[in-house]
Design a protein around this motif. Structure first.
Motif, PDB file in Angstrom:
ATOM      1  N   PRO A  67      43.790  38.120  43.658  1.00  0.00           N
ATOM      2  CA  PRO A  67      42.474  38.475  43.921  1.00  0.00           C
ATOM      3  C   PRO A  67      42.241  39.788  43.879  1.00  0.00           C
ATOM      4  O   PRO A  67      43.034  40.716  44.360  1.00  0.00           O
ATOM      5  CB  PRO A  67      42.456  37.881  45.057  1.00  0.00           C
ATOM      6  CG  PRO A  67      43.290  36.854  45.570  1.00  0.00           C
ATOM      7  CD  PRO A  67      44.574  37.008  44.532  1.00  0.00           C
ATOM      8  N   LEU A  68      41.072  40.192  43.314  1.00  0.00           N
ATOM      9  CA  LEU A  68      40.681  41.604  43.312  1.00  0.00           C
ATOM     10  C   LEU A  68      39.900  42.000  44.539  1.00  0.00           C
ATOM     11  O   LEU A  68      39.451  41.210  45.234  1.00  0.00           O
ATOM     12  CB  LEU A  68      39.874  41.875  42.030  1.00  0.00           C
ATOM     13  CG  LEU A  68      40.587  41.669  40.787  1.00  0.00           C
ATOM     14  CD1 LEU A  68      40.537  40.501  40.351  1.00  0.00           C
ATOM     15  CD2 LEU A  68      39.757  42.827  39.865  1.00  0.00           C
ATOM     16  N   ARG A  69      39.823  43.128  44.949  1.00  0.00           N
ATOM     17  CA  ARG A  69      38.844  43.718  45.959  1.00  0.00           C
ATOM     18  C   ARG A  69      37.967  44.609  45.450  1.00  0.00           C
ATOM     19  O   ARG A  69      38.178  45.598  44.608  1.00  0.00           O
ATOM     20  CB  ARG A  69      39.748  44.547  46.997  1.00  0.00           C
ATOM     21  CG  ARG A  69      40.817  43.887  47.972  1.00  0.00           C
ATOM     22  CD  ARG A  69      41.399  44.615  48.863  1.00  0.00           C
ATOM     23  NE  ARG A  69      42.201  45.672  48.247  1.00  0.00           N
ATOM     24  CZ  ARG A  69      43.267  46.596  49.056  1.00  0.00           C
ATOM     25  NH1 ARG A  69      43.127  46.549  50.357  1.00  0.00           N
ATOM     26  NH2 ARG A  69      43.906  47.149  48.423  1.00  0.00           N
ATOM     27  N   GLU A 124      30.298  37.846  42.891  1.00  0.00           N
ATOM     28  CA  GLU A 124      30.288  36.649  42.555  1.00  0.00           C
ATOM     29  C   GLU A 124      30.294  36.136  41.495  1.00  0.00           C
ATOM     30  O   GLU A 124      30.946  35.203  41.112  1.00  0.00           O
ATOM     31  CB  GLU A 124      28.893  35.967  43.445  1.00  0.00           C
ATOM     32  CG  GLU A 124      28.546  34.704  43.116  1.00  0.00           C
ATOM     33  CD  GLU A 124      26.986  34.087  43.745  1.00  0.00           C
ATOM     34  OE1 GLU A 124      26.690  33.067  43.594  1.00  0.00           O
ATOM     35  OE2 GLU A 124      26.506  34.828  44.193  1.00  0.00           O
ATOM     36  N   ARG A 125      29.597  36.977  40.306  1.00  0.00           N
ATOM     37  CA  ARG A 125      29.643  36.815  38.941  1.00  0.00           C
ATOM     38  C   ARG A 125      30.893  37.298  38.270  1.00  0.00           C
ATOM     39  O   ARG A 125      31.026  36.714  37.171  1.00  0.00           O
ATOM     40  CB  ARG A 125      28.404  37.486  38.479  1.00  0.00           C
ATOM     41  CG  ARG A 125      26.927  36.687  38.805  1.00  0.00           C
ATOM     42  CD  ARG A 125      25.920  37.531  38.697  1.00  0.00           C
ATOM     43  NE  ARG A 125      24.609  36.904  39.065  1.00  0.00           N
ATOM     44  CZ  ARG A 125      24.306  36.599  40.397  1.00  0.00           C
ATOM     45  NH1 ARG A 125      25.077  37.091  41.271  1.00  0.00           N
ATOM     46  NH2 ARG A 125      22.936  35.899  40.565  1.00  0.00           N
ATOM     47  N   LEU A 126      31.446  38.181  38.661  1.00  0.00           N
ATOM     48  CA  LEU A 126      32.762  38.883  38.223  1.00  0.00           C
ATOM     49  C   LEU A 126      33.948  37.828  38.249  1.00  0.00           C
ATOM     50  O   LEU A 126      34.782  37.678  37.509  1.00  0.00           O
ATOM     51  CB  LEU A 126      33.130  40.053  38.854  1.00  0.00           C
ATOM     52  CG  LEU A 126      34.062  41.013  37.971  1.00  0.00           C
ATOM     53  CD1 LEU A 126      33.780  41.245  36.587  1.00  0.00           C
ATOM     54  CD2 LEU A 126      34.132  42.498  38.656  1.00  0.00           C
ATOM     55  N   SER A 127      34.055  36.973  39.444  1.00  0.00           N
ATOM     56  CA  SER A 127      35.161  36.256  39.915  1.00  0.00           C
ATOM     57  C   SER A 127      35.400  35.173  38.658  1.00  0.00           C
ATOM     58  O   SER A 127      36.545  35.306  38.137  1.00  0.00           O
ATOM     59  CB  SER A 127      34.941  35.500  41.139  1.00  0.00           C
ATOM     60  OG  SER A 127      36.045  34.865  41.351  1.00  0.00           O
ATOM     61  N   GLN A 185      40.032  35.147  38.794  1.00  0.00           N
ATOM     62  CA  GLN A 185      40.562  35.358  40.078  1.00  0.00           C
ATOM     63  C   GLN A 185      39.273  35.605  41.071  1.00  0.00           C
ATOM     64  O   GLN A 185      38.523  36.153  40.560  1.00  0.00           O
ATOM     65  CB  GLN A 185      41.329  36.654  40.207  1.00  0.00           C
ATOM     66  CG  GLN A 185      42.752  36.372  39.445  1.00  0.00           C
ATOM     67  CD  GLN A 185      43.615  35.469  40.284  1.00  0.00           C
ATOM     68  OE1 GLN A 185      43.608  35.326  41.331  1.00  0.00           O
ATOM     69  NE2 GLN A 185      44.655  35.200  39.505  1.00  0.00           N
ATOM     70  N   PRO A 186      39.453  35.413  42.355  1.00  0.00           N
ATOM     71  CA  PRO A 186      38.484  35.754  43.477  1.00  0.00           C
ATOM     72  C   PRO A 186      38.204  37.294  43.462  1.00  0.00           C
ATOM     73  O   PRO A 186      39.277  38.032  43.313  1.00  0.00           O
ATOM     74  CB  PRO A 186      39.269  35.311  44.629  1.00  0.00           C
ATOM     75  CG  PRO A 186      40.083  34.280  44.334  1.00  0.00           C
ATOM     76  CD  PRO A 186      40.562  34.544  43.181  1.00  0.00           C
ATOM     77  N   VAL A 187      37.038  37.537  43.815  1.00  0.00           N
ATOM     78  CA  VAL A 187      36.839  39.054  43.898  1.00  0.00           C
ATOM     79  C   VAL A 187      36.217  39.111  45.385  1.00  0.00           C
ATOM     80  O   VAL A 187      35.209  38.645  45.503  1.00  0.00           O
ATOM     81  CB  VAL A 187      35.849  39.731  42.751  1.00  0.00           C
ATOM     82  CG1 VAL A 187      35.508  41.088  43.206  1.00  0.00           C
ATOM     83  CG2 VAL A 187      36.110  39.426  41.667  1.00  0.00           C
ATOM     84  N   ILE A 188      37.028  39.754  46.119  1.00  0.00           N
ATOM     85  CA  ILE A 188      36.956  39.731  47.598  1.00  0.00           C
ATOM     86  C   ILE A 188      36.219  41.026  48.062  1.00  0.00           C
ATOM     87  O   ILE A 188      36.728  42.195  47.609  1.00  0.00           O
ATOM     88  CB  ILE A 188      38.267  39.686  48.307  1.00  0.00           C
ATOM     89  CG1 ILE A 188      38.760  38.201  48.160  1.00  0.00           C
ATOM     90  CG2 ILE A 188      37.901  39.691  49.739  1.00  0.00           C
ATOM     91  CD1 ILE A 188      40.259  38.178  48.557  1.00  0.00           C
TER      92      ILE A 188
END
Length: 328
Positions: free
Chosen positions: A30-32, A52-55, A60-63
């Motif tokens: 996951p990215l931050r 929300e759109r980059l994930s 990977q989730p973008v937190i």
């Protein structure tokens, strides 16, 4: 075959390796996306839309991680010093990306060369407002009123060094009117105090100010952009009364300068796709924002955003220096 088509076919092998190299990188965890202000403001709103759109595009989730403080410098320093693996991104703004260098001077915890531009996401105007009982209804009336009260007219903003702050400093420089700045800790407190008439006027980003204008709780006098905003089409631009005035708030993505270029190009390409998506543009338009407009297609690239940031640093550095704005 047309000459244009022939050139495109011949050039394709030259561009294909670079494109494939950029697309080859993919995050492994996951990215931050670090946001330098508290939840609820414009920066947080747009940043979460991007995450929300980059994930799904990166797999990977973008937190989202809010790290407020010091005008956004705490979050920016964290990203600049993070491991250069492309997993930590910074949702920057006109403040953290340009204005802070002049406002904080030697106290700025990183320099422009410590950050890499990834992509501009959106631009939006600020709006100048007064309380409904203020005896002015137009920008021209406001300027005449203020000229007769040099050094007496107070204006509220979301804080020292914010986009609305330097907008008002630019307005004062172009008109010769001395205004008195009253900084607040965010847009909410400023708008509350403006409605209570504890400050004479206020400048704010259009998304946070829009509900108050639409509900007739505040009177909008002028927009800071080059054209009228479709969300408040009856409000003229300040430049109609003050030639040469133009300023927009903006938001985008940066990362640490040590991050490999293929990583930056991959994320930048995904941001470009996001900003050119019709549904994303429609969502921005709901609160008076627009796309980046840095490419002929209306999108963004890392190189174009880098040049844009450099120009903004020069422009607002001159305004801040002339106004002698400093954070003690």
């Amino acid at each position: 075959m047309s000459p244009l088509r022939r050139r495109a076919i011949l050039a394709a092998p030259l561009f294909a390796p670079a494109l494939a190299h950029a697309q080859a990188w993919a995050p492994t965890r996951p990215l931050r996306l670090v946001i330098p202000f508290p939840p609820g403001g414009t920066t947080d709103l747009v940043g979460r839309m991007v995450a929300e759109r980059l994930s799904p595009r990166l797999g990977q989730p973008v937190i989202v991680e809010n790290r407020p403080g010091a005008g956004g410098n705490i979050a920016g320093e964290f990203v600049a010093r993070a491991e250069p693996d492309g997993q930590t991104l910074f949702f920057t703004s006109i403040g953290t990306g340009a204005i802070n260098y002049a406002v904080y001077g030697a106290r700025m915890p990183w320099r422009p060369e410590d950050m890499a531009a990834v992509g501009l996401v959106t631009r939006m105007p600020n709006v100048l407002m007064v309380a409904n009982r203020m005896p002015v209804r137009t920008m021209a009336e406001f300027l005449a009123f203020a000229r007769g009260r040099q050094g007496e007219i107070t204006y509220g903003t979301a804080g020292i060094g914010s986009s609305p702050h330097v907008c008002m400093e630019l307005l004062g420089q172009l008109t010769g009117i001395r205004f008195v700045h009253v900084p607040f800790r965010g847009s909410g407190p400023m708008l509350t105090e403006l409605m209570a008439e504890r400050v004479d006027c206020g400048m704010d980003n259009i998304p946070s100010a829009l509900p108050f204008i639409r509900d007739n709780r505040l009177r909008a006098l002028g927009m800071s952009g080059a054209t009228r905003s479709p969300v408040v089409p009856d409000v003229p631009v300040i430049a109609d009364s003050v030639p040469g005035f133009e300023a927009t708030a903006w938001f985008g993505v940066q990362t640490g300068a040590r991050v490999p270029r293929p990583v930056i190009e991959r994320i930048g390409a995904e941001l470009d796709e996001i900003t050119r998506d019709a549904a994303f543009r429609a969502r921005l338009a709901e609160f008076g924002a627009e796309g980046p407009g840095l490419t002929p297609q209306g999108g963004t690239t890392p190189a174009a955003f880098e040049a844009f940031i450099a120009a903004e640093i020069r422009k607002w550095g001159e305004v801040v220096q002339k106004a002698q704005v400093r954070v003690e």
